[in-house]
Write a protein that holds these residues in place. Structure first.
Motif, short mmCIF file in Angstrom:
data_model
loop_
_atom_site.label_atom_id
_atom_site.label_comp_id
_atom_site.label_asym_id
_atom_site.label_seq_id
_atom_site.Cartn_x
_atom_site.Cartn_y
_atom_site.Cartn_z
N PRO A 1 0.83 -1.21 0.00
CA PRO A 1 0.00 0.00 0.00
C PRO A 1 0.86 1.26 0.00
CG PRO A 1 -0.06 -1.06 2.14
CD PRO A 1 0.68 -1.98 1.22
N CYS B 1 -2.02 5.30 2.56
CA CYS B 1 -2.87 4.22 3.08
C CYS B 1 -2.23 3.54 4.29
CB CYS B 1 -3.18 3.22 1.98
SG CYS B 1 -4.24 3.92 0.68
N LYS B 2 -0.91 3.45 4.32
CA LYS B 2 -0.24 2.87 5.49
C LYS B 2 -0.45 3.75 6.72
CE LYS B 2 3.62 0.25 3.55
NZ LYS B 2 5.09 0.20 3.43
N ARG C 1 -4.02 3.70 7.74
CA ARG C 1 -4.43 2.32 8.04
C ARG C 1 -5.70 1.93 7.30
NH1 ARG C 1 -3.18 2.44 14.50
NH2 ARG C 1 -0.97 2.74 14.22
N ARG C 2 -5.64 2.12 6.02
CA ARG C 2 -6.76 1.72 5.19
C ARG C 2 -6.25 0.88 4.03
NH1 ARG C 2 -8.32 7.61 2.60
NH2 ARG C 2 -6.57 7.71 1.14
N ARG C 3 -7.17 0.23 3.36
CA ARG C 3 -6.82 -0.63 2.23
C ARG C 3 -6.50 0.24 1.02
NH1 ARG C 3 -9.33 -6.22 0.90
NH2 ARG C 3 -8.11 -6.67 -0.95
N CYS C 4 -5.39 -0.04 0.37
CA CYS C 4 -4.97 0.72 -0.80
C CYS C 4 -5.46 0.00 -2.06
CB CYS C 4 -3.45 0.85 -0.84
SG CYS C 4 -2.85 2.05 -2.04
N THR C 5 -6.23 0.69 -2.85
CA THR C 5 -6.78 0.10 -4.08
C THR C 5 -5.97 0.57 -5.28
OG1 THR C 5 -8.31 1.94 -4.43
CG2 THR C 5 -9.09 0.10 -3.06
N ASP C 6 -6.30 -0.04 -6.43
CA ASP C 6 -5.63 0.37 -7.67
C ASP C 6 -5.97 1.82 -8.03
OD1 ASP C 6 -4.54 -2.13 -7.85
OD2 ASP C 6 -6.04 -2.89 -9.26
N CYS D 1 -6.34 4.32 -5.97
CA CYS D 1 -5.99 5.22 -4.86
C CYS D 1 -5.45 6.54 -5.44
CB CYS D 1 -4.94 4.57 -3.96
SG CYS D 1 -4.44 5.64 -2.58
#
Length: 188
Positions: free
Chosen positions: A15, A19-20, A23-28, A30
Motif C-alpha cells: 500500500p 494508506c499505510k 491504516r486503510r486498504r490501498c486500491t488500484d 488510490c
C-alpha cells in the motif's frame, strides 16, 4: 512448521504511504498512491500533519491531472518547511534567501567598485610612467647652447643600465624600451 504466506506477485507493491499511515486498504484507484510511494512514510506523515489527508485528496481532485505531481511536491515541501519552522514555513526560507541575495549584491557592488578603482589607479600610473619617459627622452636628446648634445641621462636599476643610446619605441602614445641592447633582455 508454521504456515507462511506466499510472497507477493512481482508487479504487486504494498500500500502507498498514505494508506499505510491512515491504516486503510490501498486500491488500484488510490488517488494518493502516485504521489506518496510506500517507501517514504515521512513525506506523507508531514503533509498529513500540516494539511490533513482529506484536504490533500480534495486539492488533488480539483486540479488537472498534469498539475497534480507539482501540487503534491509543493505540499510536501511546504509541510517539511512547516515542520522545521512552524511559524513561517516556506516564507521564512524565502525571506532568508532574499536576505542572502541582498548581501551578495552588496558584496558584488563593493567588488565592482574595487575593480574600478584598480583600473583607475592603473591608468594613472601608466600615464605617469609615460609622462616621465617622455620627459626623460626629451632630456636625453636636448642640445646645449653651443650645439653639442647634452650628457645622456642614465636610468639605473638592479638588473641593467639604460642610457639615451638605448632605443625607445613609440606605440599608441606610450614609450616602450626596445631592449635589444639591454643585457638579459628577452624579446617576446
Amino acid at each position: 512448521m508454521g504456515s507462511s504466506s506466499p510472497p507477493p506477485a512481482a508487479g504487486v507493491v504494498g500500500p502507498c504511504a498514505a494508506c499505510k499511515v491512515l491504516r486503510r486498504r490501498c486500491t488500484d484507484k488510490c488517488m494518493l498512491a502516485p504521489y506518496f510511494p510506500p517507501t517514504d512514510l515521512r513525506t506523507f506523515t508531514n503533509a498529513h500533519r500540516v494539511f490533513g489527508a482529506g484536504n490533500i485528496t480534495k486539492l488533488l481532485q480539483e486540479i488537472p491531472q498534469w498539475q497534480r505531481q507539482d501540487a503534491a511536491s509543493s505540499m510536501v515541501y511546504e509541510a517539511n518547511a512547516r515542520m522545521r519552522d512552524p511559524v513561517y514555513g516556506c516564507t521564512g526560507v524565502v525571506f532568508q534567501l532574499q536576505n542572502q541575495v541582498s548581501e551578495l549584491q552588496a558584496q558584488l557592488a563593493l567588488a565592482q567598485a574595487a575593480v574600478a578603482n584598480l583600473h583607475a589607479e592603473n591608468a594613472n600610473l601608466t600615464a605617469l610612467i609615460c609622462e616621465r619617459m617622455s620627459h626623460a627622452l626629451q632630456e636625453t636628446t636636448a642640445v646645449t647652447v653651443d650645439g653639442t648634445a647634452a650628457t645622456p641621462y642614465v636610468f639605473q636599476n638592479d638588473s641593467s643600465t639604460v642610457t639615451a643610446a638605448t632605443p625607445y619605441v613609440l606605440q599608441n602614445d606610450s614609450f616602450f624600451l626596445d631592449g635589444s641592447s639591454v643585457p638579459g633582455y628577452i624579446r617576446e
